[in-house]
Motif scaffolding. Structure first.
Motif, mmCIF file in Angstrom:
data_model
loop_
_atom_site.group_PDB
_atom_site.id
_atom_site.type_symbol
_atom_site.label_atom_id
_atom_site.label_comp_id
_atom_site.label_asym_id
_atom_site.label_seq_id
_atom_site.Cartn_x
_atom_site.Cartn_y
_atom_site.Cartn_z
ATOM 1 N N ALA A 113 0.849 -1.195 0.000
ATOM 2 C CA ALA A 113 0.000 0.000 0.000
ATOM 3 C C ALA A 113 0.886 1.247 0.000
ATOM 4 N N PRO A 114 0.511 2.238 -0.811
ATOM 5 C CA PRO A 114 -0.629 2.260 -1.732
ATOM 6 C C PRO A 114 -0.354 1.417 -2.969
ATOM 7 N N GLY A 115 -1.427 1.127 -3.720
ATOM 8 C CA GLY A 115 -1.301 0.343 -4.932
ATOM 9 C C GLY A 115 -2.604 -0.350 -5.257
ATOM 10 N N PRO A 116 -2.632 -1.115 -6.359
ATOM 11 C CA PRO A 116 -3.871 -1.771 -6.793
ATOM 12 C C PRO A 116 -4.453 -2.724 -5.758
ATOM 13 N N LYS A 117 -3.599 -3.442 -5.030
ATOM 14 C CA LYS A 117 -4.104 -4.383 -4.034
ATOM 15 C C LYS A 117 -4.766 -3.653 -2.864
ATOM 16 N N PHE A 118 -4.222 -2.506 -2.524
ATOM 17 C CA PHE A 118 -4.835 -1.713 -1.453
ATOM 18 C C PHE A 118 -6.150 -1.104 -1.925
ATOM 19 N N ASP A 119 -6.187 -0.686 -3.175
ATOM 20 C CA ASP A 119 -7.433 -0.164 -3.743
ATOM 21 C C ASP A 119 -8.522 -1.234 -3.713
ATOM 22 N N TYR A 120 -8.141 -2.472 -4.064
ATOM 23 C CA TYR A 120 -9.103 -3.581 -4.036
ATOM 24 C C TYR A 120 -9.603 -3.834 -2.613
ATOM 25 N N LYS A 121 -8.694 -3.764 -1.642
ATOM 26 C CA LYS A 121 -9.083 -3.960 -0.247
ATOM 27 C C LYS A 121 -10.143 -2.945 0.176
ATOM 28 N N LEU A 122 -9.896 -1.669 -0.145
ATOM 29 C CA LEU A 122 -10.820 -0.625 0.269
ATOM 30 C C LEU A 122 -12.163 -0.743 -0.447
ATOM 31 N N LYS A 123 -12.139 -1.129 -1.724
ATOM 32 C CA LYS A 123 -13.399 -1.326 -2.449
ATOM 33 C C LYS A 123 -14.168 -2.506 -1.869
ATOM 34 N N TRP A 124 -13.467 -3.561 -1.514
ATOM 35 C CA TRP A 124 -14.109 -4.725 -0.888
ATOM 36 C C TRP A 124 -14.721 -4.310 0.444
ATOM 37 N N PHE A 125 -13.985 -3.503 1.193
ATOM 38 C CA PHE A 125 -14.473 -2.996 2.471
ATOM 39 C C PHE A 125 -15.753 -2.174 2.277
ATOM 40 N N ASP A 126 -15.764 -1.328 1.233
ATOM 41 C CA ASP A 126 -16.956 -0.529 0.956
ATOM 42 C C ASP A 126 -18.160 -1.420 0.675
#
Length: 258
Positions: A113-126
Motif C-alpha cells: 500500500a498504496p497500490g492496486p491491491k490496497f485499492d481492491y481492499k478498500l473497495k471490498w471494504f466498501d
C-alpha cells in the motif's frame, strides 16, 4: 452456541491441526478462511467423520472460506459479497444455523500500500459496509466473523509504530472498520476485554509467537440481537504453538441460546 473463526492457512496441508482443534474444543460453528483448495478438493469426508457438516467456497491456490457446524443443519444463504459481479475471489459465505445468520469472510490483505491491491481492499471494504448496513436491520441474530486483515487500534498490534504504512493498519483501513462499528456492530472480543492485549496472529519469523509479537486481525462483529446474548469469548492461543500449524490462532465466542 459456541462460534469460532480460524484462518487455517491451507485446509488440506494443515488438516491434522484442524481436526485436532475441532476434537479438543468442539465449537458448534467454525468459520474457516484461506482454504487454499479448489471446490472439489475440500476434505469433506474427514470433516464429516469429525462430526461436522460444511458449506464452502473454494478457490485454487488462494483464498477460500467455509462454515462448519457440529450436528446442526446449515442453510446456505449466499457465497459472494454483493456489489461486484466481476470479483471472482472466494472470500465470503453466509449461512443460517439454529436461527443465527453466520457471515464468514476473508478480507483482502491489501499490501503493498498504496497500490492496486490496497485499492481492491478498500473497495471490498466498501461493499462489506454496504451489505452490513442491510444485515444489521434483520430481525435475527447476525454474526460477521473471519480474518478482517485489520488491526483496529494500537492495542491490537505489537509495536504499532512499525506498522503505520502497512495496509492492515493504515488510517483508511482502520476508518473502514470504524464505519462498521458506527453502524451498531459490536466488536465481541473488545466488548469482553476492553483493555487487554489480545492477539490472533503471530508471524512464522523472528520467533513472533514465542515473543508474543502478534496482531489482532481476526474479529467477531455482532448485530444487536447477537450482542445481547454474548456470554464469553477468547483465543485458542495454544493452537498456534502446535507443530505444522497456521500462523493464526482460532478465536471463539459463546452466545446464549435465547
Amino acid at each position: 452456541m459456541k462460534i469460532a473463526t480460524y484462518n487455517v492457512n491451507g485446509v488440506n496441508g494443515r488438516l491434522p491441526v484442524l481436526l485436532r482443534w475441532l476434537q479438543e474444543t468442539q465449537p458448534d460453528v467454525a468459520c474457516l478462511q484461506e482454504l487454499k483448495a479448489p471446490q472439489d478438493k475440500f476434505p469433506l469426508a474427514a470433516i464429516q467423520e469429525a462430526g461436522y457438516n460444511a458449506i464452502w467456497h473454494g478457490q485454487k491456490s488462494w483464498n477460500g472460506v467455509a462454515i462448519l457446524t457440529r450436528g446442526a443443519k446449515i442453510e446456505e444463504v449466499r457465497r459472494d459479497l454483493p456489489g461486484d459481479e466481476e470479483d471472482l475471489h472466494s472470500r465470503y459465505i453466509e449461512g443460517v444455523v439454529n436461527g443465527v445468520l453466520i457471515c464468514g469472510l476473508y478480507l483482502p490483505n491489501g499490501n503493498p500500500a498504496p497500490g492496486p491491491k490496497f485499492d481492491y481492499k478498500l473497495k471490498w471494504f466498501d461493499r462489506l459496509i454496504a451489505h452490513a448496513a442491510r444485515l444489521i436491520e434483520l430481525d435475527m441474530p447476525v454474526v460477521i466473523t473471519g480474518d478482517f486483515n485489520v488491526m483496529p487500534t494500537e492495542l491490537d498490534v505489537y509495536k504499532p509504530e512499525r506498522w503505520v504504512d502497512d495496509a492492515l493498519f493504515r488510517p483508511e483501513t482502520r476508518a473502514a472498520f470504524q464505519k462498521l462499528l458506527d453502524q451498531g456492530w459490536v466488536d465481541a472480543i473488545r466488548k469482553l476485554y476492553p483493555d487487554e492485549v489480545i492477539y490472533t496472529f503471530w508471524d512464522y519469523f523472528r520467533n513472533a509467537y514465542g515473543r508474543n509479537a502478534g496482531l489482532r486481525i481476526d474479529h467477531f462483529l455482532l448485530g444487536p440481537k447477537a450482542a445481547g446474548r454474548l456470554k464469553a469469548g477468547g483465543v485458542d492461543r495454544q493452537v498456534r504453538g502446535w507443530e505444522k500449524t497456521s500462523d493464526h490462532g482460532p478465536v471463539w465466542i459463546e452466545i446464549a441460546d435465547k
